[in-house]
Design a protein around this motif. Structure first.
Motif, PDB file in Angstrom:
ATOM      1  N   ALA A  84       0.808  -1.222   0.000  1.00 18.84           N
ATOM      2  CA  ALA A  84       0.000   0.000   0.000  1.00 18.84           C
ATOM      3  C   ALA A  84       0.844   1.276   0.000  1.00 18.84           C
ATOM      4  O   ALA A  84       0.507   2.241  -0.690  1.00 18.84           O
ATOM      5  N   ASP A  85       1.919   1.292   0.745  1.00 16.43           N
ATOM      6  CA  ASP A  85       2.740   2.504   0.859  1.00 16.43           C
ATOM      7  C   ASP A  85       3.418   2.904  -0.443  1.00 16.43           C
ATOM      8  O   ASP A  85       3.845   4.045  -0.584  1.00 16.43           O
ATOM      9  N   LEU A  86       3.518   1.978  -1.388  1.00 20.57           N
ATOM     10  CA  LEU A  86       4.214   2.255  -2.648  1.00 20.57           C
ATOM     11  C   LEU A  86       3.265   2.430  -3.830  1.00 20.57           C
ATOM     12  O   LEU A  86       3.704   2.773  -4.925  1.00 20.57           O
ATOM     13  N   PRO A  89      -0.594   6.982  -5.986  1.00 22.74           N
ATOM     14  CA  PRO A  89      -1.805   7.524  -5.351  1.00 22.74           C
ATOM     15  C   PRO A  89      -2.895   7.953  -6.324  1.00 22.74           C
ATOM     16  O   PRO A  89      -4.079   7.909  -5.983  1.00 22.74           O
ATOM     17  N   ARG A  90      -2.538   8.357  -7.527  1.00 19.96           N
ATOM     18  CA  ARG A  90      -3.555   8.785  -8.494  1.00 19.96           C
ATOM     19  C   ARG A  90      -4.214   7.574  -9.162  1.00 19.96           C
ATOM     20  O   ARG A  90      -5.404   7.580  -9.449  1.00 19.96           O
ATOM     21  N   LEU A  91      -3.447   6.535  -9.391  1.00 24.83           N
ATOM     22  CA  LEU A  91      -3.976   5.353 -10.066  1.00 24.83           C
ATOM     23  C   LEU A  91      -4.615   4.351  -9.105  1.00 24.83           C
ATOM     24  O   LEU A  91      -5.426   3.534  -9.511  1.00 24.83           O
ATOM     25  N   HIS A  92      -4.231   4.427  -7.850  1.00 28.07           N
ATOM     26  CA  HIS A  92      -4.773   3.532  -6.806  1.00 28.07           C
ATOM     27  C   HIS A  92      -5.148   4.370  -5.590  1.00 28.07           C
ATOM     28  O   HIS A  92      -4.500   4.298  -4.553  1.00 28.07           O
ATOM     29  N   PRO A  93      -6.189   5.192  -5.700  1.00 26.12           N
ATOM     30  CA  PRO A  93      -6.553   6.033  -4.549  1.00 26.12           C
ATOM     31  C   PRO A  93      -6.978   5.191  -3.362  1.00 26.12           C
ATOM     32  O   PRO A  93      -7.660   4.188  -3.522  1.00 26.12           O
ATOM     33  N   GLN A  94      -6.533   5.595  -2.185  1.00 28.54           N
ATOM     34  CA  GLN A  94      -6.884   4.889  -0.954  1.00 28.54           C
ATOM     35  C   GLN A  94      -7.751   5.811  -0.108  1.00 28.54           C
ATOM     36  O   GLN A  94      -7.367   6.927   0.165  1.00 28.54           O
ATOM     37  N   PHE A  95      -8.888   5.299   0.288  1.00 33.31           N
ATOM     38  CA  PHE A  95      -9.837   6.126   1.046  1.00 33.31           C
ATOM     39  C   PHE A  95      -9.846   5.723   2.496  1.00 33.31           C
ATOM     40  O   PHE A  95      -9.624   4.623   2.854  1.00 33.31           O
TER      41      PHE A  95
END
Length: 95
Positions: A84-86, A89-95
């Motif tokens: 998750a940390d890598l 962020p734009r392609l795999h947004p985390q909510f």
């Protein structure tokens, strides 16, 4: 691990400036069974290098350093849990 998996490590200008050659070498040294490690051209995420994309699951990692490779191999490629940390962020947004 799925056979036929590809690990694309960008080797274009900006990613190279951010150490992608060493990231590629780390993946090659990791010897991931059933996966092909490929040094590729630009993947269009130049500001986020070094960029690594795992296919066929289309997972994008950004700002990858050689020391991150072990976590990607062990956690994602062997256990099926993206790091998750890598994740980009734009392609795999985390909510």
């Amino acid at each position: 691990m799925d056979s036929g998996r590809q690990i694309l490590v960008c080797q274009y200008t900006n990613c190279l400036a951010n150490g992608s050659a060493a990231v590629l070498a780390a993946f090659q040294a990791a010897s991931v069974p059933g996966a092909m490690v490929i040094g590729c051209g630009c993947q269009g995420q130049c500001n986020m290098g070094a960029t690594v994309r795992v296919l066929p699951d289309n997972t994008w990692y950004c700002r990858v350093k050689p020391e991150d490779v072990r976590a990607i191999v062990e956690q994602h490629l062997k256990q099926g849990k993206p790091v998750a940390d890598l994740l980009h962020p734009r392609l795999h947004p985390q909510f």
